[in-house]
Design a protein around this motif. Structure first.
Motif, PDB file in Angstrom:
ATOM      1  N   GLU A 153     -18.611  23.717  28.075  1.00 55.29           N
ATOM      2  CA  GLU A 153     -17.840  23.730  27.055  1.00 55.29           C
ATOM      3  C   GLU A 153     -17.300  22.870  26.203  1.00 55.29           C
ATOM      4  O   GLU A 153     -16.329  23.469  27.257  1.00 55.29           O
ATOM      5  N   PHE A 154     -16.766  23.055  25.427  1.00 50.92           N
ATOM      6  CA  PHE A 154     -15.813  22.783  24.388  1.00 50.92           C
ATOM      7  C   PHE A 154     -14.701  23.307  23.283  1.00 50.92           C
ATOM      8  O   PHE A 154     -15.180  23.589  22.794  1.00 50.92           O
ATOM      9  N   ASP A 155     -13.689  23.209  23.561  1.00 46.17           N
ATOM     10  CA  ASP A 155     -12.554  23.646  23.323  1.00 46.17           C
ATOM     11  C   ASP A 155     -12.361  22.909  21.489  1.00 46.17           C
ATOM     12  O   ASP A 155     -11.767  23.288  20.787  1.00 46.17           O
ATOM     13  N   SER A 156     -12.989  21.763  21.459  1.00 47.42           N
ATOM     14  CA  SER A 156     -12.671  20.855  20.585  1.00 47.42           C
ATOM     15  C   SER A 156     -13.578  20.461  19.630  1.00 47.42           C
ATOM     16  O   SER A 156     -14.420  19.565  20.159  1.00 47.42           O
ATOM     17  N   LEU A 157     -13.339  21.111  18.409  1.00 52.05           N
ATOM     18  CA  LEU A 157     -15.428  21.150  17.696  1.00 52.05           C
ATOM     19  C   LEU A 157     -15.214  19.660  17.047  1.00 52.05           C
ATOM     20  O   LEU A 157     -16.579  18.935  16.961  1.00 52.05           O
ATOM     21  N   LEU A 158     -14.133  18.881  17.260  1.00 48.74           N
ATOM     22  CA  LEU A 158     -14.043  17.076  16.726  1.00 48.74           C
ATOM     23  C   LEU A 158     -14.534  16.627  17.434  1.00 48.74           C
ATOM     24  O   LEU A 158     -15.884  15.623  17.489  1.00 48.74           O
ATOM     25  N   VAL A 159     -14.492  16.661  18.972  1.00 52.09           N
ATOM     26  CA  VAL A 159     -15.037  15.983  20.105  1.00 52.09           C
ATOM     27  C   VAL A 159     -16.709  16.734  20.034  1.00 52.09           C
ATOM     28  O   VAL A 159     -17.876  15.591  20.435  1.00 52.09           O
TER      29      VAL A 159
ATOM     30  N   PHE B 192     -18.366  14.241  17.442  1.00 53.96           N
ATOM     31  CA  PHE B 192     -18.553  12.721  18.173  1.00 53.96           C
ATOM     32  C   PHE B 192     -20.358  12.288  19.373  1.00 53.96           C
ATOM     33  O   PHE B 192     -20.917  12.249  18.692  1.00 53.96           O
ATOM     34  N   LEU B 193     -19.873  13.781  19.400  1.00 57.66           N
ATOM     35  CA  LEU B 193     -21.684  13.781  20.464  1.00 57.66           C
ATOM     36  C   LEU B 193     -22.283  14.124  19.982  1.00 57.66           C
ATOM     37  O   LEU B 193     -23.616  13.504  20.464  1.00 57.66           O
ATOM     38  N   LEU B 194     -22.732  15.192  18.987  1.00 56.13           N
ATOM     39  CA  LEU B 194     -23.451  15.350  18.046  1.00 56.13           C
ATOM     40  C   LEU B 194     -24.118  14.395  17.670  1.00 56.13           C
ATOM     41  O   LEU B 194     -25.524  14.543  16.261  1.00 56.13           O
ATOM     42  N   GLY B 195     -23.269  13.511  16.802  1.00 53.11           N
ATOM     43  CA  GLY B 195     -23.437  12.496  16.183  1.00 53.11           C
ATOM     44  C   GLY B 195     -23.082  13.427  14.205  1.00 53.11           C
ATOM     45  O   GLY B 195     -23.554  12.542  13.820  1.00 53.11           O
ATOM     46  N   ARG B 196     -22.557  14.268  14.640  1.00 49.28           N
ATOM     47  CA  ARG B 196     -22.366  14.782  13.174  1.00 49.28           C
ATOM     48  C   ARG B 196     -20.569  14.033  12.589  1.00 49.28           C
ATOM     49  O   ARG B 196     -20.377  14.449  11.436  1.00 49.28           O
ATOM     50  N   ALA B 197     -20.116  13.356  13.332  1.00 46.01           N
ATOM     51  CA  ALA B 197     -18.487  12.441  13.142  1.00 46.01           C
ATOM     52  C   ALA B 197     -19.277  10.929  13.755  1.00 46.01           C
ATOM     53  O   ALA B 197     -19.723  11.375  14.861  1.00 46.01           O
ATOM     54  N   VAL B 198     -17.876  10.351  13.067  1.00 48.62           N
ATOM     55  CA  VAL B 198     -18.041   8.820  13.505  1.00 48.62           C
ATOM     56  C   VAL B 198     -17.011   9.161  14.368  1.00 48.62           C
ATOM     57  O   VAL B 198     -15.401   9.125  13.804  1.00 48.62           O
ATOM     58  N   PRO B 199     -16.690   8.535  16.077  1.00 50.70           N
ATOM     59  CA  PRO B 199     -15.167   8.272  16.599  1.00 50.70           C
ATOM     60  C   PRO B 199     -14.360   7.551  16.421  1.00 50.70           C
ATOM     61  O   PRO B 199     -15.595   6.005  16.009  1.00 50.70           O
TER      62      PRO B 199
ATOM     63  N   TRP C  86     -11.849   6.321  21.019  1.00 51.31           N
ATOM     64  CA  TRP C  86     -12.582   7.579  21.513  1.00 51.31           C
ATOM     65  C   TRP C  86     -14.173   6.814  22.329  1.00 51.31           C
ATOM     66  O   TRP C  86     -14.721   8.038  22.481  1.00 51.31           O
ATOM     67  N   LYS C  87     -14.896   6.385  21.395  1.00 54.87           N
ATOM     68  CA  LYS C  87     -15.605   6.068  20.826  1.00 54.87           C
ATOM     69  C   LYS C  87     -16.409   5.145  22.331  1.00 54.87           C
ATOM     70  O   LYS C  87     -17.156   5.690  23.009  1.00 54.87           O
ATOM     71  N   CYS C  88     -15.876   4.331  23.594  1.00 59.28           N
ATOM     72  CA  CYS C  88     -16.369   4.194  24.212  1.00 59.28           C
ATOM     73  C   CYS C  88     -16.288   5.228  24.731  1.00 59.28           C
ATOM     74  O   CYS C  88     -17.407   5.708  26.078  1.00 59.28           O
ATOM     75  N   TRP C  89     -15.736   6.111  25.176  1.00 58.84           N
ATOM     76  CA  TRP C  89     -15.888   7.901  26.145  1.00 58.84           C
ATOM     77  C   TRP C  89     -16.863   8.382  25.371  1.00 58.84           C
ATOM     78  O   TRP C  89     -17.425   9.017  26.713  1.00 58.84           O
ATOM     79  N   ILE C  90     -16.962   8.930  24.069  1.00 57.54           N
ATOM     80  CA  ILE C  90     -18.238   9.415  23.802  1.00 57.54           C
ATOM     81  C   ILE C  90     -20.142   8.521  24.457  1.00 57.54           C
ATOM     82  O   ILE C  90     -20.333   9.280  24.803  1.00 57.54           O
ATOM     83  N   ASP C  91     -19.505   6.963  23.591  1.00 55.99           N
ATOM     84  CA  ASP C  91     -20.536   6.215  25.045  1.00 55.99           C
ATOM     85  C   ASP C  91     -20.791   7.038  26.430  1.00 55.99           C
ATOM     86  O   ASP C  91     -21.998   7.158  26.273  1.00 55.99           O
ATOM     87  N   ARG C  92     -19.917   7.210  26.895  1.00 59.39           N
ATOM     88  CA  ARG C  92     -20.439   7.062  28.758  1.00 59.39           C
ATOM     89  C   ARG C  92     -20.461   8.765  28.717  1.00 59.39           C
ATOM     90  O   ARG C  92     -20.976   9.246  29.460  1.00 59.39           O
ATOM     91  N   ILE C  93     -19.604   9.652  28.304  1.00 61.48           N
ATOM     92  CA  ILE C  93     -20.775  11.209  27.891  1.00 61.48           C
ATOM     93  C   ILE C  93     -22.058  11.284  27.797  1.00 61.48           C
ATOM     94  O   ILE C  93     -23.167  11.512  28.910  1.00 61.48           O
ATOM     95  N   ASN C  94     -22.204  10.766  26.535  1.00 59.43           N
ATOM     96  CA  ASN C  94     -24.147  10.275  26.078  1.00 59.43           C
ATOM     97  C   ASN C  94     -24.649   9.810  27.103  1.00 59.43           C
ATOM     98  O   ASN C  94     -26.246  10.443  27.305  1.00 59.43           O
ATOM     99  N   HIS C  95     -24.421   8.489  28.187  1.00 61.90           N
ATOM    100  CA  HIS C  95     -25.554   8.557  28.918  1.00 61.90           C
ATOM    101  C   HIS C  95     -25.479   8.937  29.620  1.00 61.90           C
ATOM    102  O   HIS C  95     -26.049   8.891  30.384  1.00 61.90           O
ATOM    103  N   LEU C  96     -24.303   9.531  30.287  1.00 61.62           N
ATOM    104  CA  LEU C  96     -24.288  10.339  31.817  1.00 61.62           C
ATOM    105  C   LEU C  96     -25.007  11.936  31.441  1.00 61.62           C
ATOM    106  O   LEU C  96     -25.988  11.996  32.145  1.00 61.62           O
ATOM    107  N   SER C  97     -25.201  11.685  29.938  1.00 55.40           N
ATOM    108  CA  SER C  97     -26.440  13.101  29.445  1.00 55.40           C
ATOM    109  C   SER C  97     -28.079  12.785  29.211  1.00 55.40           C
ATOM    110  O   SER C  97     -28.921  12.912  29.184  1.00 55.40           O
ATOM    111  N   LYS C  98     -27.939  11.200  29.052  1.00 57.67           N
ATOM    112  CA  LYS C  98     -28.830  11.267  28.511  1.00 57.67           C
ATOM    113  C   LYS C  98     -30.224  11.407  29.668  1.00 57.67           C
ATOM    114  O   LYS C  98     -30.248  10.933  30.834  1.00 57.67           O
ATOM    115  N   SER C  99     -31.537  11.072  29.268  1.00 57.08           N
ATOM    116  CA  SER C  99     -32.642  11.874  30.314  1.00 57.08           C
ATOM    117  C   SER C  99     -31.954  12.817  30.985  1.00 57.08           C
ATOM    118  O   SER C  99     -32.623  13.390  31.847  1.00 57.08           O
ATOM    119  N   ARG C 100     -31.404  13.835  30.904  1.00 54.22           N
ATOM    120  CA  ARG C 100     -30.458  15.009  31.390  1.00 54.22           C
ATOM    121  C   ARG C 100     -30.658  16.656  30.674  1.00 54.22           C
ATOM    122  O   ARG C 100     -30.712  16.276  29.620  1.00 54.22           O
TER     123      ARG C 100
END
Length: 183
Positions: A90-96, A99-106, A110-124
């Motif tokens: 759960e995020f309380d930031s709709l902006l984040v 970003f994570l769902l690809g609906r906005a361009v970071p 912030w891009k490297c942290w978006i990429d890191r979170i997406n990498h952690l969640s990949k295949s999980r």
């Protein structure tokens, strides 16, 4: 001179209630501090609303968006290291979330942290959802500790939590909501 009375709509203040995750899932919620000395923290709970872990950390001088990203990255890492296969974040930031769902361009900051979170969640089995800050009270009480300069602190025992956080967890277990102000 007359008095005009109008039927203006009243402002409503909805009650936001924390909901436990579905069976077989854990729910992780994080929060961040404000611009300046940024801190973050989070709380993970199981399907019976039981406390699993919490953490808080200082992130230095930074923006609240980056602190939100760092707190969620750290929380996800803890969930994965502790072996939780199904994680509802759960995020309380709709902006984040956007970003994570690809609906906005970071932005580049912030891009490297978006990429890191997406990498952690990949295949999980990880789902990202939005909640209002009031729906995440226990996590929202933790970033201040991180802003006060403490390094990463992981709390695994309910008894080791601050009394304020324990109280907020108890209220959530009772499904007592928090009033959302400013709507």
């Amino acid at each position: 001179m007359g008095i005009i009375v109008s039927d203006q709509p009243r402002c409503s203040s909805p009650v936001v209630i924390w909901r436990k995750p579905p069976p077989g899932w854990v729910k992780f919620g994080s929060a961040r501090g404000n611009l300046g000395a940024a801190g973050g923290g989070g709380v993970c709970r199981g399907e019976r609303s039981e406390f699993l872990f919490a953490f808080h950390s200082g992130y230095g001088v930074d923006s609240d968006t980056r602190a939100e990203l760092l707190a969620n990255h750290d929380g996800l890492q803890h969930c994965l290291l502790l072996g939780y296969p199904n994680i509802l974040v759960e995020f309380d930031s709709l902006l984040v979330i956007n970003f994570l769902l690809g609906r906005a361009v970071p932005g580049w900051k912030w891009k490297c942290w978006i990429d890191r979170i997406n990498h952690l969640s990949k295949s999980r089995n990880i789902k990202f959802v939005h909640t209002f800050r009031e729906g995440n009270g226990p996590a929202d009480a933790l970033p201040k500790l991180g802003r006060e300069g403490q390094r990463m602190t992981l709390v695994l025992l309910h008894a080791d939590l601050l009394p304020t956080v324990r109280g907020l967890l108890f209220l959530d277990r009772l499904s007592l909501g928090s009033v959302r102000r400013g709507t």
